[in-house]
Design an enzyme around this catalytic site. Structure first.
Site, mmCIF file in Angstrom:
data_model
loop_
_atom_site.group_PDB
_atom_site.id
_atom_site.type_symbol
_atom_site.label_atom_id
_atom_site.label_comp_id
_atom_site.label_asym_id
_atom_site.label_seq_id
_atom_site.Cartn_x
_atom_site.Cartn_y
_atom_site.Cartn_z
ATOM 1 N N CYS A 151 0.329 28.364 -16.790
ATOM 2 C CA CYS A 151 -0.350 29.213 -17.497
ATOM 3 C C CYS A 151 -1.049 27.983 -18.537
ATOM 4 O O CYS A 151 0.252 27.209 -19.190
ATOM 5 C CB CYS A 151 1.172 29.731 -18.212
ATOM 6 S SG CYS A 151 0.368 30.198 -19.957
ATOM 7 N N PRO A 168 0.584 -1.122 -0.067
ATOM 8 C CA PRO A 168 0.100 0.021 0.387
ATOM 9 C C PRO A 168 0.598 0.867 0.427
ATOM 10 O O PRO A 168 1.583 1.272 1.039
ATOM 11 C CB PRO A 168 -0.550 0.278 1.105
ATOM 12 C CG PRO A 168 -0.408 -1.064 2.475
ATOM 13 C CD PRO A 168 0.814 -2.272 1.024
ATOM 14 N N TYR A 191 -5.576 13.081 -13.759
ATOM 15 C CA TYR A 191 -6.912 12.253 -14.250
ATOM 16 C C TYR A 191 -8.288 12.385 -13.028
ATOM 17 O O TYR A 191 -9.552 11.970 -12.642
ATOM 18 C CB TYR A 191 -6.610 11.370 -12.206
ATOM 19 C CG TYR A 191 -5.346 11.179 -11.982
ATOM 20 C CD1 TYR A 191 -4.532 9.883 -12.701
ATOM 21 C CD2 TYR A 191 -4.455 11.417 -11.036
ATOM 22 C CE1 TYR A 191 -3.394 9.509 -13.040
ATOM 23 C CE2 TYR A 191 -3.132 11.194 -11.056
ATOM 24 C CZ TYR A 191 -2.773 9.964 -11.784
ATOM 25 O OH TYR A 191 -1.621 9.598 -11.548
ATOM 26 N N ARG A 241 -2.506 16.161 -9.537
ATOM 27 C CA ARG A 241 -3.801 14.705 -9.462
ATOM 28 C C ARG A 241 -5.153 15.626 -10.181
ATOM 29 O O ARG A 241 -5.740 14.462 -11.186
ATOM 30 C CB ARG A 241 -3.954 14.204 -8.172
ATOM 31 C CG ARG A 241 -2.811 13.496 -7.642
ATOM 32 C CD ARG A 241 -3.201 12.520 -6.483
ATOM 33 N NE ARG A 241 -3.669 11.498 -6.817
ATOM 34 C CZ ARG A 241 -4.963 11.312 -6.260
ATOM 35 N NH1 ARG A 241 -6.239 12.129 -5.978
ATOM 36 N NH2 ARG A 241 -5.274 10.011 -7.272
ATOM 37 N N ARG A 266 -0.805 4.770 -1.403
ATOM 38 C CA ARG A 266 -1.695 5.699 -0.391
ATOM 39 C C ARG A 266 -2.646 5.643 0.678
ATOM 40 O O ARG A 266 -1.956 6.451 1.495
ATOM 41 C CB ARG A 266 -2.573 5.578 -1.518
ATOM 42 C CG ARG A 266 -3.961 7.220 -1.501
ATOM 43 C CD ARG A 266 -5.197 7.054 -2.623
ATOM 44 N NE ARG A 266 -4.599 5.759 -3.747
ATOM 45 C CZ ARG A 266 -4.501 7.086 -5.191
ATOM 46 N NH1 ARG A 266 -4.953 8.108 -4.717
ATOM 47 N NH2 ARG A 266 -4.122 5.850 -6.374
HETATM 48 N N1 LLP Z 1 2.557 -1.193 -5.686
HETATM 49 C C1 LLP Z 1 3.089 -0.613 -7.130
HETATM 50 C C2 LLP Z 1 4.543 -2.622 -8.137
HETATM 51 C C3 LLP Z 1 2.685 0.012 -7.599
HETATM 52 O O1 LLP Z 1 2.777 0.382 -8.860
HETATM 53 C C4 LLP Z 1 1.921 1.015 -7.169
HETATM 54 C C5 LLP Z 1 1.393 1.898 -7.192
HETATM 55 C C6 LLP Z 1 1.831 1.069 -5.349
HETATM 56 C C7 LLP Z 1 2.481 -0.267 -5.317
HETATM 57 C C8 LLP Z 1 1.059 1.439 -5.225
HETATM 58 O O2 LLP Z 1 -0.118 1.933 -4.562
HETATM 59 P P1 LLP Z 1 -1.414 2.297 -3.972
HETATM 60 O O3 LLP Z 1 -1.665 1.793 -3.001
HETATM 61 O O4 LLP Z 1 -0.884 4.006 -3.902
HETATM 62 O O5 LLP Z 1 -2.861 2.559 -4.625
HETATM 63 N N2 LLP Z 1 -0.312 8.555 -9.429
HETATM 64 C C9 LLP Z 1 -1.358 8.069 -9.123
HETATM 65 C C10 LLP Z 1 -1.173 6.630 -8.269
HETATM 66 C C11 LLP Z 1 -0.536 5.634 -9.184
HETATM 67 C C12 LLP Z 1 -0.429 4.903 -8.815
HETATM 68 C C13 LLP Z 1 1.088 4.334 -9.269
HETATM 69 N N3 LLP Z 1 1.166 2.658 -8.937
HETATM 70 C C14 LLP Z 1 -2.765 8.705 -8.131
HETATM 71 O O6 LLP Z 1 -2.073 9.968 -8.071
HETATM 72 O O7 LLP Z 1 -3.231 8.165 -7.852
#
Ligand code: LLP
Length: 417
Positions: free
Chosen positions: A347, A275, A317, A313, A277
């Protein structure tokens, strides 16, 4: 909820106006307590079997935040040599780091091998490259592979990382070829991992993906670990009382899936999740200053210093972040609301922080407080329009304030020339 920062006592008695004056806006502010609490939660996702949570540091690589993960006893995963270096600097021993890169060159793989960090290769060609390097060094014979499980999920197509339309992982039909490469270089496969995507509040897609990976895992003999990836979501609409990730329900549904696997496989390998986020998003906010309030063709705009350079973000997105308004150090009540679009100083017409949002009446010099900015905030910030990256501060457990990254200066900006 009228205010998350009041309900959570985010600033612990510190006046946000004074912080904004001292450290300048835009300013990232983190809560040690909230981040620790989330890290402690992910550390206990599985208690029945051997398990480690790997904090996925791409969400936030501030070294002081990495040290919180170290203190909470969780491990980390990294995507690049830069992230590996940050982790080593924060004090993580190699055995608590998992390297899960995508499309990297010799240098980054060699860095991991030289530092004894277990690496997962996410294509046959990367496995081949790793094998060649490891064999030439007589080292790094243990490795993992990332499987593309054929399914994905997430808040935007741009964050779905599993399934037929993504660049990640080795397709199931290519698994037999993995063994040819392992044999060729004398590599030993110790683990498999996946990551299907990001930000789901319904545990079902993740549970389905766990079941699916375990089905695939039955075909691999002698695994030491199986890593299910990250993705647990957080309530970005918290001022509208959106529910949190149902962690207890998720845990209860996960265990029977693991039980069935362990019974078939003969033993329980180490289970892992990744995890990002969930650990840090809710423990970070951005304070920004309102520099202009105006009306264009009947639409009202508040122009702030929180641009897409600071938080990309929403522009990237269409992500939603709650915004609170602070005047004279106090949160303005959510009454007498009217529609306004909150923008930044960049800008680009896409430089919008909150589009057509119902907010209390905003005045020039108010502060905006952007919630849930602890993940993929600073780590995705840029110097676009030659703007300075902001400072980051931490509200510590005892209420003291620690500068954990200084604001960039114009000298920093010039220093690469
Ligand atoms: N493991 C791998 C291999 C990943 O690619 C990612 C996220 C995670 C773990 C962690 O995922 P999480 O638990 O944070 O969802 N920038 C985007 C999110 C991109 C996530 C990319 N990979 C946003 O701001 O929503």
């Amino acid at each position: 909820m009228n205010s998350y920062i009041e309900a959570s006592d985010f600033f612990k008695g510190n006046d946000p106006e004074k912080l904004a004056e001292e450290y300048k806006t835009p300013l990232y502010v983190y809560s040690e307590d909230i981040i620790r609490e989330h890290m402690a939660t992910v550390a206990k996702v599985i208690t029945k079997y051997d398990y480690t949570a790997n904090y996925s540091v791409k969400a936030n690589t501030n070294i002081e935040i990495l040290k919180l993960a170290l203190g909470e006893g969780i491990n980390c995963d990294a995507m690049s040599e830069g992230e590996l270096r940050m982790l080593l600097k924060a004090g993580f021993p190699s055995e608590r780091i998992f390297f899960v890169p995508n499309n990297v060159g010799d240098e980054e793989l060699e860095f991991a091998i030289d530092n004894g960090i277990v690496t997962s290769l996410d294509s046959l060609s990367q496995l081949e490259k790793y094998g060649r390097l490891a064999a030439s060094k007589n080292a790094g014979y243990e490795c993992a592979v990332r499987i593309n499980p054929g399914v994905g999920a997430g808040h935007s197509e741009k964050v779905i990382t599993g399934g037929k339309k993504t660049k990640f992982g080795i397709a199931e039909e290519d698994i037999p070829k993995i063994y040819d490469i392992l044999d060729k270089y004398g590599l030993k496969l110790v683990g498999i991992n996946q990551h299907i995507g990001s930000q789901f509040l319904d545990p079902k897609p993740y549970l389905d993906a766990v079941e699916n990976l375990l089905r695939i895992a039955r075909g691999f003999k002698g695994l030491k670990f199986i890593d299910f990836g990250g993705g647990y979501g957080i309530p970005y609409h918290k001022l509208d009382d959106e529910a949190v990730y149902p962690m207890e329900d998720f845990k209860a549904r996960l265990i029977p899936i693991l039980d069935a696997f362990v019974a078939d496989y003969g033993y329980a390998p180490l289970f892992k999740s990744e995890p990002g986020r969930f650990c840090v998003a809710e423990g970070g906010v951005i304070l920004g200053r309102v520099h202009a309030v105006k009306e264009n063709a009947g639409r009202r705009y508040a122009g702030t210093d929180v641009g897409m350079n600071v938080l990309i973000r929403p522009a990237m997105y269409d992500s939603y972040h709650d915004v609170e308004i602070i005047r004279d150090g106090r949160v303005v009540l959510r009454e007498d609301m009217s529609e306004i679009t909150v923008t930044g100083p960049i800008c680009e017409s896409g430089d919008i922080l909150a589009k057509e949002r119902m907010l209390p009446k905003i005045q020039e010099d108010d502060l905006v407080c952007v919630l849930d900015a602890g993940a993929y905030g600073y780590s995705m910030a840029s110097a676009y329009n030659s703007r300075l990256r902001p400072a980051e501060i931490m509200i510590c457990h005892d209420g003291s304030v620690k500068l954990i990254r200084r604001r960039e200066t114009y000298e920093d900006l010039m220093s690469l020339f």
